[in-house]
Structures are given as C-alpha cells and as structure tokens.
Write an enzyme that holds these catalytic residues in place. Sequence first.
Site, PDB file in Angstrom:
ATOM      1  N   CYS A 142       0.818  -1.215   0.000  1.00  0.00           N
ATOM      2  CA  CYS A 142       0.000   0.000   0.000  1.00  0.00           C
ATOM      3  C   CYS A 142       0.854   1.268   0.000  1.00  0.00           C
ATOM      4  O   CYS A 142       1.543   1.542  -0.968  1.00  0.00           O
ATOM      5  CB  CYS A 142      -0.972  -0.024   1.175  1.00  0.00           C
ATOM      6  SG  CYS A 142      -2.419   1.030   0.893  1.00  0.00           S
ATOM      7  N   HIS A 235      -4.759  -5.049   0.019  1.00  0.00           N
ATOM      8  CA  HIS A 235      -4.504  -5.611   1.343  1.00  0.00           C
ATOM      9  C   HIS A 235      -4.991  -7.057   1.432  1.00  0.00           C
ATOM     10  O   HIS A 235      -6.005  -7.337   2.084  1.00  0.00           O
ATOM     11  CB  HIS A 235      -5.184  -4.771   2.413  1.00  0.00           C
ATOM     12  CG  HIS A 235      -4.561  -3.437   2.631  1.00  0.00           C
ATOM     13  ND1 HIS A 235      -3.416  -3.270   3.373  1.00  0.00           N
ATOM     14  CD2 HIS A 235      -4.910  -2.206   2.171  1.00  0.00           C
ATOM     15  CE1 HIS A 235      -3.087  -1.972   3.387  1.00  0.00           C
ATOM     16  NE2 HIS A 235      -3.978  -1.317   2.673  1.00  0.00           N
ATOM     17  N   GLU A 237      -3.881  -9.258   3.226  1.00  0.00           N
ATOM     18  CA  GLU A 237      -3.713  -9.723   4.604  1.00  0.00           C
ATOM     19  C   GLU A 237      -4.883  -9.327   5.508  1.00  0.00           C
ATOM     20  O   GLU A 237      -4.984  -9.815   6.644  1.00  0.00           O
ATOM     21  CB  GLU A 237      -2.407  -9.162   5.185  1.00  0.00           C
ATOM     22  CG  GLU A 237      -2.451  -7.733   5.683  1.00  0.00           C
ATOM     23  CD  GLU A 237      -2.427  -6.668   4.588  1.00  0.00           C
ATOM     24  OE1 GLU A 237      -2.488  -5.470   4.923  1.00  0.00           O
ATOM     25  OE2 GLU A 237      -2.347  -7.043   3.393  1.00  0.00           O
TER      26      GLU A 237
END
Length: 315
Positions: A142, A235, A237
């Site tokens: 990011c 993202h 995760e």
Amino acid sequence: MPIKIPNELPALSILDKENIFVMSEHRAANQDIRPMKVAILNLMPNKIETEVQILRMLSNTPLQINIDFVRIHANESKHTPKEHLDNFYCLFDDIKDTQYDGLIITGAPLALLEYEKVTFWDKICEVFDWAENNVTSTMFSCWAAHAALYHHYGLNRHLRKKKLSGVYQHSPVDPKEQLTRGFEEFFNVPHSRYGYIDKADYLSVPELKIIAESEEAGVYVVASKNKQQVYLTGHPEYDATTLDEEYHRDLNIDEKAIMPENYYPNNDMTKRPHSSWRSHGSLLFTNWLNYYVYQITPYLLDASNIRARQPENQV
C-alpha cells in the site's frame, strides 16, 4: 515447517487457536536446518493487529521462517504498548548490518501527505536503498509500495477525491507468472486507499512488470523483473472485519464517508462481512516466499552474495 516467533508474542496464541502452525523460539532452537530470515518493518499504528494479519499469511509454507519485527524510530506509539515494542521490536539502525532473505514493509496511514513531508521520509529512503544490497526480495504494501516506486523509479501517485474502499475483482496478467501460480482467473482483494499510479506509468519503466490488475481498482501487483521488489496496492492480509473497522473510524470523522464497495452482504452494514480473499492472499505470500525468495536466495546469506545475484540465474 512453521514461522518462528518469540514465545510471548500475542500473535502466537491467536494463531495457535486458529490451528496455524507456528513455532516458539525454544522449539525452533532444536531444528537442524537453514531457516529463512524475514524482517517485517511495521509502519502501522496498531502493530499487534498487523502482526497477526501478516504472520497468518506467512504461515502456509513448508519453509521455516525466522521473523524479526522492525520499527523505523523509537517514538512512543498511541496504539501499541511500549512494553510490546520494547520486547518484540528492534530499530532499523540495529539490524542494518544484517542480511535477510525477505523483507515486508507495511502500509502507513499517510495517504494524503506528500512524501517529503513525512517525518521519517529520509529514514524510509535509507531502508529502501539498504534493502537493494541486503535483502533477496522485498514486498512493499500500500503506502510503502507507492513510496518505494516514487523513490526507486520516480513514479508519483495521484490522489482520488474519494477513497477507494471495498473488495474488488482482479485477474492475473500472465498465467505463467510464478507469483500468481495457482490463482483462479478472477480473485478478490480488499483495497483502502486514496493513491494510485496510472498503468501507463508502470509500463514506462522497463524494469517493472504488471502481474495482476482490476478494472475497478487498477493495478494491484507489480514486480521488478529481477524479483527483488514486489509492490502490492491492496490488502490481501486484511481480516474479514478490517474494512468495517476502518469505515466506522471514517464515519467518526465524516458522516458522509463512503461505504466499502462489494463488502457488506446486500450493502447492509449491520450484517457481518465475510472474507472472500484469504485463500488468494495466503497463496500470494507463499508463492513470494517460494519463487521470489527461497528459490533464489543464497545459502550463505551475506551482502556480497545478494549483490551478485544475476537475473538470468533466477528461476
């Protein structure tokens, strides 16, 4: 083989309850193998939450991985106890004479700030440069991805007027690409950001290749052709509820905050969202560790061996 983390790290008990194979330092000391060394430079305010999310992604691999948590400075944190930082983190200055197989640099809540106005900008640029000579492969997430692309290649991000937030469908660009090996033709990824880089800007840099993208969210995964750098704008995760937590924080600041797209069942924020991206996120991290790190990292991990890597020798 599991990831090896400190005995008292909160993530150890959390992941153990999820039946994820992690190994304490005590047990790992009896393993007669050459483990992988991965550093995680955690720029997020709530470091404990981020630790669990990333370690979960790294856990689905047959490789044993020794983890070092790193922070950029010794400033006090409003969201993470000082005791936790003192016990489990080292400063970058303390490890910059060390070499690593892999490095993960997380995002940071700095979406609208110019890079040069970030208080630790000079230091993070030092980390970017250090990684080129001391890390086999680095994964940037990011904000860190955009910042590193700016530092290494001069690619500047643009800012949206409205935040891109939600879960979006993506596709791999090359079915033979190792980083997305095993991926379906379409897969979901959460995004939460204002910044973006035009596809044409990526294509203008010969050293980079686009690996996965989305019609709605744009370019998602980019990597250097020598496999030393991997950039993620989304993202994978994230937990199922992370976007929900971010949305409620945004609502506390602005009652007109945009609801995450394609996220809540029937767009009803009272209904619990479900993860539709975790398997691909786990596979992405596993492929990175295997093809971008393990397959090409030198057995004798020192700076001269890392610098000596040649692209034609990578598989």
